[in-house]
Design an enzyme around this catalytic site. Structure first.
Site, PDB file in Angstrom:
ATOM      1  N   GLY A   1      36.406  39.030  41.787  1.00  0.00           N
ATOM      2  CA  GLY A   1      35.437  38.791  42.855  1.00  0.00           C
ATOM      3  C   GLY A   1      36.075  38.012  43.997  1.00  0.00           C
ATOM      4  O   GLY A   1      36.854  37.104  43.761  1.00  0.00           O
TER       5      GLY A   1
ATOM      6  N   ALA B   1      48.970  30.324  53.265  1.00  0.00           N
ATOM      7  CA  ALA B   1      49.885  29.241  52.873  1.00  0.00           C
ATOM      8  C   ALA B   1      51.016  29.776  52.000  1.00  0.00           C
ATOM      9  O   ALA B   1      52.175  29.344  52.130  1.00  0.00           O
ATOM     10  CB  ALA B   1      49.110  28.142  52.139  1.00  0.00           C
TER      11      ALA B   1
ATOM     12  N   ARG C   1      38.595  45.358  40.699  1.00  0.00           N
ATOM     13  CA  ARG C   1      38.726  45.190  39.251  1.00  0.00           C
ATOM     14  C   ARG C   1      39.460  46.444  38.773  1.00  0.00           C
ATOM     15  O   ARG C   1      39.060  47.558  39.086  1.00  0.00           O
ATOM     16  CB  ARG C   1      37.355  45.040  38.605  1.00  0.00           C
ATOM     17  CG  ARG C   1      36.570  43.884  39.284  1.00  0.00           C
ATOM     18  CD  ARG C   1      35.352  43.452  38.530  1.00  0.00           C
ATOM     19  NE  ARG C   1      34.487  42.636  39.370  1.00  0.00           N
ATOM     20  CZ  ARG C   1      34.500  41.299  39.419  1.00  0.00           C
ATOM     21  NH1 ARG C   1      35.319  40.610  38.668  1.00  0.00           N
ATOM     22  NH2 ARG C   1      33.673  40.644  40.207  1.00  0.00           N
TER      23      ARG C   1
ATOM     24  N   ASP D   1      39.116  33.991  36.203  1.00  0.00           N
ATOM     25  CA  ASP D   1      39.744  33.867  34.879  1.00  0.00           C
ATOM     26  C   ASP D   1      40.310  35.187  34.365  1.00  0.00           C
ATOM     27  O   ASP D   1      41.354  35.200  33.701  1.00  0.00           O
ATOM     28  CB  ASP D   1      38.794  33.220  33.865  1.00  0.00           C
ATOM     29  CG  ASP D   1      37.423  33.873  33.835  1.00  0.00           C
ATOM     30  OD1 ASP D   1      37.179  34.812  34.621  1.00  0.00           O
ATOM     31  OD2 ASP D   1      36.591  33.446  33.018  1.00  0.00           O
TER      32      ASP D   1
ATOM     33  N   THR E   1      37.646  31.544  42.768  1.00  0.00           N
ATOM     34  CA  THR E   1      36.350  31.974  42.225  1.00  0.00           C
ATOM     35  C   THR E   1      35.261  31.094  42.809  1.00  0.00           C
ATOM     36  O   THR E   1      35.508  29.939  43.113  1.00  0.00           O
ATOM     37  CB  THR E   1      36.313  31.818  40.696  1.00  0.00           C
ATOM     38  OG1 THR E   1      35.019  32.153  40.211  1.00  0.00           O
ATOM     39  CG2 THR E   1      36.616  30.398  40.233  1.00  0.00           C
TER      40      THR E   1
ATOM     41  N   ASP F   1      32.561  30.676  40.937  1.00  0.00           N
ATOM     42  CA  ASP F   1      31.791  30.272  39.747  1.00  0.00           C
ATOM     43  C   ASP F   1      32.191  28.908  39.165  1.00  0.00           C
ATOM     44  O   ASP F   1      31.439  28.327  38.402  1.00  0.00           O
ATOM     45  CB  ASP F   1      31.947  31.326  38.638  1.00  0.00           C
ATOM     46  CG  ASP F   1      31.561  32.714  39.114  1.00  0.00           C
ATOM     47  OD1 ASP F   1      30.687  32.810  40.002  1.00  0.00           O
ATOM     48  OD2 ASP F   1      32.128  33.705  38.613  1.00  0.00           O
TER      49      ASP F   1
ATOM     50  N   ASP G   1      34.395  28.402  36.873  1.00  0.00           N
ATOM     51  CA  ASP G   1      34.431  28.570  35.420  1.00  0.00           C
ATOM     52  C   ASP G   1      35.864  28.668  34.888  1.00  0.00           C
ATOM     53  O   ASP G   1      36.082  29.114  33.767  1.00  0.00           O
ATOM     54  CB  ASP G   1      33.634  29.827  35.025  1.00  0.00           C
ATOM     55  CG  ASP G   1      34.165  31.091  35.704  1.00  0.00           C
ATOM     56  OD1 ASP G   1      35.032  30.978  36.588  1.00  0.00           O
ATOM     57  OD2 ASP G   1      33.712  32.191  35.345  1.00  0.00           O
TER      58      ASP G   1
ATOM     59  N   ARG H   1      28.105  33.829  36.959  1.00  0.00           N
ATOM     60  CA  ARG H   1      28.443  34.528  35.713  1.00  0.00           C
ATOM     61  C   ARG H   1      27.959  33.716  34.517  1.00  0.00           C
ATOM     62  O   ARG H   1      26.797  33.378  34.475  1.00  0.00           O
ATOM     63  CB  ARG H   1      29.937  34.837  35.655  1.00  0.00           C
ATOM     64  CG  ARG H   1      30.344  35.798  36.758  1.00  0.00           C
ATOM     65  CD  ARG H   1      31.697  36.379  36.550  1.00  0.00           C
ATOM     66  NE  ARG H   1      31.641  37.665  35.883  1.00  0.00           N
ATOM     67  CZ  ARG H   1      32.705  38.410  35.629  1.00  0.00           C
ATOM     68  NH1 ARG H   1      33.901  37.973  35.948  1.00  0.00           N
ATOM     69  NH2 ARG H   1      32.590  39.575  35.057  1.00  0.00           N
TER      70      ARG H   1
ATOM     71  N   GLY I   1      17.560  19.106  45.423  1.00  0.00           N
ATOM     72  CA  GLY I   1      16.311  18.497  44.964  1.00  0.00           C
ATOM     73  C   GLY I   1      15.386  19.481  44.265  1.00  0.00           C
ATOM     74  O   GLY I   1      14.160  19.347  44.333  1.00  0.00           O
TER      75      GLY I   1
HETATM   76  P1  ATP Z   1      35.493  36.604  38.979  1.00  0.00           P
HETATM   77  O1  ATP Z   1      35.526  35.263  38.313  1.00  0.00           O
HETATM   78  O2  ATP Z   1      35.132  36.504  40.390  1.00  0.00           O
HETATM   79  O3  ATP Z   1      34.707  37.638  38.241  1.00  0.00           O
HETATM   80  P2  ATP Z   1      37.861  37.605  37.712  1.00  0.00           P
HETATM   81  O4  ATP Z   1      39.288  37.543  38.099  1.00  0.00           O
HETATM   82  O5  ATP Z   1      37.458  36.841  36.486  1.00  0.00           O
HETATM   83  O6  ATP Z   1      37.014  37.180  38.980  1.00  0.00           O
HETATM   84  P3  ATP Z   1      37.631  40.094  36.286  1.00  0.00           P
HETATM   85  O7  ATP Z   1      36.863  41.327  36.608  1.00  0.00           O
HETATM   86  O8  ATP Z   1      37.337  39.432  34.984  1.00  0.00           O
HETATM   87  O9  ATP Z   1      37.411  39.127  37.525  1.00  0.00           O
HETATM   88  O10 ATP Z   1      39.197  40.431  36.296  1.00  0.00           O
HETATM   89  C1  ATP Z   1      39.803  41.026  37.439  1.00  0.00           C
HETATM   90  C2  ATP Z   1      40.904  41.948  37.007  1.00  0.00           C
HETATM   91  O11 ATP Z   1      41.922  41.214  36.306  1.00  0.00           O
HETATM   92  C3  ATP Z   1      40.488  43.032  36.023  1.00  0.00           C
HETATM   93  O12 ATP Z   1      39.876  44.127  36.646  1.00  0.00           O
HETATM   94  C4  ATP Z   1      41.810  43.418  35.411  1.00  0.00           C
HETATM   95  O13 ATP Z   1      42.568  44.220  36.274  1.00  0.00           O
HETATM   96  C5  ATP Z   1      42.500  42.047  35.309  1.00  0.00           C
HETATM   97  N1  ATP Z   1      42.262  41.463  33.977  1.00  0.00           N
HETATM   98  C6  ATP Z   1      41.148  40.860  33.530  1.00  0.00           C
HETATM   99  N2  ATP Z   1      41.273  40.451  32.246  1.00  0.00           N
HETATM  100  C7  ATP Z   1      42.513  40.835  31.859  1.00  0.00           C
HETATM  101  C8  ATP Z   1      43.259  40.736  30.643  1.00  0.00           C
HETATM  102  N3  ATP Z   1      42.743  40.116  29.565  1.00  0.00           N
HETATM  103  N4  ATP Z   1      44.503  41.251  30.618  1.00  0.00           N
HETATM  104  C9  ATP Z   1      45.027  41.854  31.699  1.00  0.00           C
HETATM  105  N5  ATP Z   1      44.388  41.973  32.886  1.00  0.00           N
HETATM  106  C10 ATP Z   1      43.157  41.486  32.965  1.00  0.00           C
END
Ligand code: ATP
Length: 334
Positions: free
Chosen positions: A13, A24, A74, A105, A127, A129, A131, A173, A187
């Protein structure tokens, strides 16, 4: 010897502040005499050869722009070991020596997998979130929080004018961080988050008491990780039974406006600091780590640690919410 090459991508995201981070990264690398490439569309861009050189000209005017100029996605192919092997080959074909991954993550789990294949990589937490384990803040959290508080303030204006209760659905999420912190900052009377089990009888009681006392502009924040706004309102109605709700409850789903907008001062600074450190560390031979904010300072944390644990919410936030009289439910038993 030809100049070494670093690449940067944004994945998952989008979040406000990704552009200052890209800027940077690129400026630091260029200054060190490295060439810099931007990979478009997240990990997918590696497969599609969407790679372009970043120069001072292409970086001009991006600092204050929301989203990511590199675009994001993704990518399913990267989730598979054979996909990552192909990605590694593609990176080598492009003569890329090191990679900076900016994302959530999932994206950082992808970065970890690449580093396990002996490719030099450093992650930056991007992110809204908040998280991501092992860092106090991710790039984008501050801007999104400010946007949310601003929107809640606006909903409160109409809540007051029409004596209505509003249920506002907030992103995040599986984390309640955005909902809890913006509840404190705006508030709100009630916040419903995945970390606690909500207590519907108590919520209805609180709303009824406020209504009786002519405090009829109550705000409930609902973290998307719990359920959607319609499901929650149905539960409210069920619990209220035949007598029904005393006061009309309207829902507002804030949606993707929470992700957009110009990055705040905090996010621009954090992103710039993280981008600079990521490249400085890569140049010095560091790999397999993420730039993190810890006690206000930047550090490098192993991606193994980042991806191996769940981020805990600062416990003082719950105490504060309790002290301020915000209803957020009961501890979830494990
Ligand atoms: P957000 O927190 O905004 O959702 P994110 O990076 O957690 O962002 P994800 O959809 O979980 O979003 O992951 C983004 C991309 O990272 C995935 O589409 C995939 O290409 C790669 N990815 C996610 N998890 C793995 C994994 N365990 N191993 C390898 N690649 C991964």
């Amino acid at each position: 010897m030809p100049a070494k090459t670093i690449a940067v991508l944004t994945s998952g995201g989008d979040s406000p502040g990704m552009n200052p981070a890209v800027r940077a990264v690129a400026k630091t690398a260029i200054r060190a005499g490295w060439r810099v490439f931007g990979i478009s569309n997240g990990y997918q861009g590696i497969f599609d050869d969407e790679v372009m050189e970043l120069t001072s000209r292409s970086l001009s005017g991006i600092l204050d722009r929301g989203g990511t100029i590199l675009q994001s996605s993704r990518c399913k192919q990267f989730m598979k070991p054979e996909g990552r092997t192909l990605a590694l080959r593609k990176l080598r074909e492009q003569h890329i020596d090191a990679l900076v991954v900016i994302g959530g993550d999932g994206s950082l789990a992808g970065a970890l997998e690449l580093s396990r294949l002996d490719f030099p990589v450093i992650g930056i937490p991007g992110t809204i979130d908040n998280d991501i384990n092992a860092t106090e803040m991710g790039v984008g959290v501050d801007t999104a929080s400010n946007t949310i508080v601003d929107l809640i303030d606006k909903v409160k204006d109409t809540a007051r004018s029409h004596r209505r209760c509003f249920l506002i659905e907030i992103m995040g999420r599986n984390s309640g961080y955005l909902a809890l912190t913006t509840a404190i900052a705006s508030g709100a009377e009630v916040v419903v988050i995945p970390e606690y089990r909500y207590n519907m009888p108590r919520i209805l009681d609180l709303l009824a008491t406020r209504y009786r006392n002519r405090l009829n502009d109550s705000i409930i924040l609902l973290a998307e990780g719990v359920c959607d706004a319609d499901t929650f309102i149905q539960h409210m109605m069920r619990e209220a039974g035949e007598q029904g709700l005393q006061q009309e409850v309207r829902k507002t789903v804030l949606g993707h406006v929470q992700r957009g907008g110009r990055p705040s001062h905090f996010d621009r600074l954090l992103a710039s600091r993280m981008g600079e450190l990521a490249v400085t560390a890569l140049i010095q031979g560091e790999t397999g780590s993420m730039v993190a904010l810890s006690k206000g300072r930047l550090t490098l944390v192993d991606l193994e640690r980042v991806c191996g644990g769940k981020k805990a919410m600062p416990s003082d936030l719950f105490r504060l919410a309790r002290q301020l009289g915000i209803e957020f439910g009961d501890t979830v038993e494990v």
